[in-house]
Design a protein around this motif. Structure first.
Motif, PDB file in Angstrom:
ATOM      1  N   SER A 129       0.735  -1.407  -0.238  1.00 31.42           N
ATOM      2  CA  SER A 129      -0.217  -0.074   0.017  1.00 31.42           C
ATOM      3  C   SER A 129       0.936   1.278  -0.152  1.00 31.42           C
ATOM      4  CB  SER A 129      -0.920   0.013   1.031  1.00 31.42           C
ATOM      5  OG  SER A 129      -0.404  -0.005   2.447  1.00 31.42           O
ATOM      6  N   VAL A 130       1.979   1.100   0.679  1.00 28.00           N
ATOM      7  CA  VAL A 130       3.040   2.426   0.799  1.00 28.00           C
ATOM      8  C   VAL A 130       3.832   2.434  -0.667  1.00 28.00           C
ATOM      9  CG1 VAL A 130       5.064   3.408   1.926  1.00 28.00           C
ATOM     10  CG2 VAL A 130       3.387   2.201   3.302  1.00 28.00           C
ATOM     11  N   ARG A 131       3.623   1.444  -1.276  1.00 27.67           N
ATOM     12  CA  ARG A 131       4.572   1.377  -2.661  1.00 27.67           C
ATOM     13  C   ARG A 131       3.651   2.097  -3.685  1.00 27.67           C
ATOM     14  NH1 ARG A 131       5.452  -4.062  -3.843  1.00 27.67           N
ATOM     15  NH2 ARG A 131       7.042  -3.779  -2.224  1.00 27.67           N
ATOM     16  N   VAL A 132       2.311   1.444  -3.523  1.00 26.46           N
ATOM     17  CA  VAL A 132       1.254   2.132  -4.412  1.00 26.46           C
ATOM     18  C   VAL A 132       1.006   3.591  -4.286  1.00 26.46           C
ATOM     19  CG1 VAL A 132      -1.300   1.909  -4.814  1.00 26.46           C
ATOM     20  CG2 VAL A 132       0.041  -0.187  -4.745  1.00 26.46           C
ATOM     21  N   TYR A 133       1.189   3.947  -2.979  1.00 26.44           N
ATOM     22  CA  TYR A 133       1.017   5.335  -2.440  1.00 26.44           C
ATOM     23  C   TYR A 133       1.857   6.317  -3.353  1.00 26.44           C
ATOM     24  CZ  TYR A 133       1.596   9.695   0.090  1.00 26.44           C
ATOM     25  OH  TYR A 133       1.575  10.982   0.460  1.00 26.44           O
ATOM     26  N   TRP A 134       3.247   5.699  -3.264  1.00 29.94           N
ATOM     27  CA  TRP A 134       4.256   6.298  -4.005  1.00 29.94           C
ATOM     28  C   TRP A 134       4.270   6.513  -5.561  1.00 29.94           C
ATOM     29  CZ3 TRP A 134       6.320  10.405  -1.684  1.00 29.94           C
ATOM     30  CH2 TRP A 134       6.347  10.344  -0.611  1.00 29.94           C
ATOM     31  N   LEU A 135       3.701   5.408  -6.038  1.00 29.86           N
ATOM     32  CA  LEU A 135       3.539   5.406  -7.552  1.00 29.86           C
ATOM     33  C   LEU A 135       2.395   6.292  -7.913  1.00 29.86           C
ATOM     34  CD1 LEU A 135       3.963   1.400  -8.018  1.00 29.86           C
ATOM     35  CD2 LEU A 135       5.589   3.369  -8.910  1.00 29.86           C
ATOM     36  N   ILE A 136       1.291   6.304  -7.121  1.00 24.08           N
ATOM     37  CA  ILE A 136       0.138   7.319  -7.285  1.00 24.08           C
ATOM     38  C   ILE A 136       0.936   8.562  -7.321  1.00 24.08           C
ATOM     39  CG2 ILE A 136      -2.001   8.247  -6.662  1.00 24.08           C
ATOM     40  CD1 ILE A 136      -2.595   5.098  -5.774  1.00 24.08           C
ATOM     41  N   ALA A 137       1.580   8.900  -6.340  1.00 26.57           N
ATOM     42  CA  ALA A 137       1.971  10.134  -5.916  1.00 26.57           C
ATOM     43  C   ALA A 137       3.059  10.616  -7.223  1.00 26.57           C
ATOM     44  CB  ALA A 137       2.810  10.396  -4.923  1.00 26.57           C
ATOM     45  N   SER A 138       3.523   9.600  -8.013  1.00 22.18           N
ATOM     46  CA  SER A 138       4.503   9.813  -8.986  1.00 22.18           C
ATOM     47  C   SER A 138       3.783  10.410 -10.175  1.00 22.18           C
ATOM     48  CB  SER A 138       5.315   8.654  -9.303  1.00 22.18           C
ATOM     49  OG  SER A 138       6.250   8.477  -8.346  1.00 22.18           O
ATOM     50  N   MET A 139       2.685   9.592 -10.440  1.00 22.37           N
ATOM     51  CA  MET A 139       1.657   9.960 -11.485  1.00 22.37           C
ATOM     52  C   MET A 139       0.871  11.261 -11.217  1.00 22.37           C
ATOM     53  SD  MET A 139       0.035   6.306 -12.700  1.00 22.37           S
ATOM     54  CE  MET A 139      -0.656   5.740 -11.094  1.00 22.37           C
ATOM     55  N   ILE A 140       0.855  11.986 -10.100  1.00 24.66           N
ATOM     56  CA  ILE A 140       0.178  12.927  -9.726  1.00 24.66           C
ATOM     57  C   ILE A 140       1.125  14.251  -9.911  1.00 24.66           C
ATOM     58  CG2 ILE A 140      -0.999  14.571  -8.159  1.00 24.66           C
ATOM     59  CD1 ILE A 140      -2.366  11.674  -7.225  1.00 24.66           C
ATOM     60  N   LEU A 141       2.298  14.122  -9.275  1.00 19.55           N
ATOM     61  CA  LEU A 141       3.247  15.115  -9.189  1.00 19.55           C
ATOM     62  C   LEU A 141       4.197  15.119 -10.359  1.00 19.55           C
ATOM     63  CD1 LEU A 141       3.963  14.827  -5.579  1.00 19.55           C
ATOM     64  CD2 LEU A 141       2.590  16.552  -6.488  1.00 19.55           C
ATOM     65  N   GLY A 142       4.451  14.070 -11.120  1.00 19.05           N
ATOM     66  CA  GLY A 142       5.223  13.988 -12.188  1.00 19.05           C
ATOM     67  C   GLY A 142       5.020  14.755 -13.320  1.00 19.05           C
ATOM     68  N   PRO A 143       4.077  14.989 -14.011  1.00 24.89           N
ATOM     69  CA  PRO A 143       3.452  15.827 -14.897  1.00 24.89           C
ATOM     70  C   PRO A 143       3.532  17.475 -14.802  1.00 24.89           C
ATOM     71  CG  PRO A 143       1.954  14.051 -14.688  1.00 24.89           C
ATOM     72  CD  PRO A 143       2.645  13.974 -13.466  1.00 24.89           C
ATOM     73  N   PRO A 144       3.225  17.845 -13.664  1.00 26.44           N
ATOM     74  CA  PRO A 144       3.308  19.135 -13.296  1.00 26.44           C
ATOM     75  C   PRO A 144       5.016  19.622 -13.219  1.00 26.44           C
ATOM     76  CG  PRO A 144       1.904  18.454 -11.660  1.00 26.44           C
ATOM     77  CD  PRO A 144       2.220  17.135 -12.597  1.00 26.44           C
ATOM     78  N   LEU A 145       5.661  18.633 -12.754  1.00 25.46           N
ATOM     79  CA  LEU A 145       7.073  18.801 -12.212  1.00 25.46           C
ATOM     80  C   LEU A 145       7.922  18.965 -13.771  1.00 25.46           C
ATOM     81  CD1 LEU A 145       7.674  17.043  -9.010  1.00 25.46           C
ATOM     82  CD2 LEU A 145       7.610  19.510  -9.285  1.00 25.46           C
ATOM     83  N   GLY A 146       7.579  17.875 -14.486  1.00 22.28           N
ATOM     84  CA  GLY A 146       7.934  17.725 -16.062  1.00 22.28           C
ATOM     85  C   GLY A 146       7.735  19.190 -16.611  1.00 22.28           C
ATOM     86  N   ALA A 147       6.468  19.612 -16.756  1.00 23.54           N
ATOM     87  CA  ALA A 147       6.194  20.905 -17.378  1.00 23.54           C
ATOM     88  C   ALA A 147       6.755  21.931 -16.673  1.00 23.54           C
ATOM     89  CB  ALA A 147       4.485  20.914 -17.203  1.00 23.54           C
ATOM     90  N   VAL A 148       6.994  22.138 -15.353  1.00 25.20           N
ATOM     91  CA  VAL A 148       7.999  23.088 -15.025  1.00 25.20           C
ATOM     92  C   VAL A 148       9.531  23.077 -15.498  1.00 25.20           C
ATOM     93  CG1 VAL A 148       9.258  23.832 -12.986  1.00 25.20           C
ATOM     94  CG2 VAL A 148       6.879  23.282 -12.784  1.00 25.20           C
TER      95      VAL A 148
END
Length: 135
Positions: free
Chosen positions: A93-112
């Protein structure tokens, strides 16, 4: 891999003063690399690299995708190395949490990262995201 230097040197559980300089240096580097700004810098850097097109809208999507992919790969690699070196494997569940966080935070950070290439105030503000996050 830096997290496991004390394990390699057989210095786990020893007092800080009794450990070697290598072990203490590895602990310091581990604290720096395990912080959120280093992960954010990876996504921003991937977005910057992926945004070589001159048209702004055309470069945002590849940059956002690159930010997401880099964080997903980094999270998976981190967990895989942790399991390979025999460390405590995170609960799924913790691993899934970080994978979901990667999918949520990755695109805006990449756009930056893509916006960094833009001249003017927007590019300057985007270039300051990682240093201000680290501070």
């Amino acid at each position: 891999m830096v997290n496991n230097v004390p394990v390699f040197l057989g210095e786990v559980g020893e007092a800080r003063g009794d450990r070697s300089a290598w072990s203490q240096t590895a602990e310091f580097v581990s604290l720096i690399l395990d912080s959120g700004w280093a992960w954010a810098a990876a996504a921003v850097g991937a977005g910057w690299i992926a945004s070589d097109d001159q048209r702004r809208m055309r470069r945002l999507f590849p940059a956002a995708l690159a930010g997401c992919v880099v964080l997903l790969v980094a999270t998976t690699a981190y967990e895989s190395l942790k399991a390979w070196f025999g460390g405590d494997v995170m609960l799924s569940s913790v691993r899934v949490y970080w994978l979901i966080a990667s999918m949520i935070l990755g695109p805006p950070l990449g756009a930056v990262g893509a916006v960094i290439r833009q001249p003017g105030l927007a590019g300057t503000c985007a270039a300051l995201v990682v240093p201000l996050g680290a501070a």
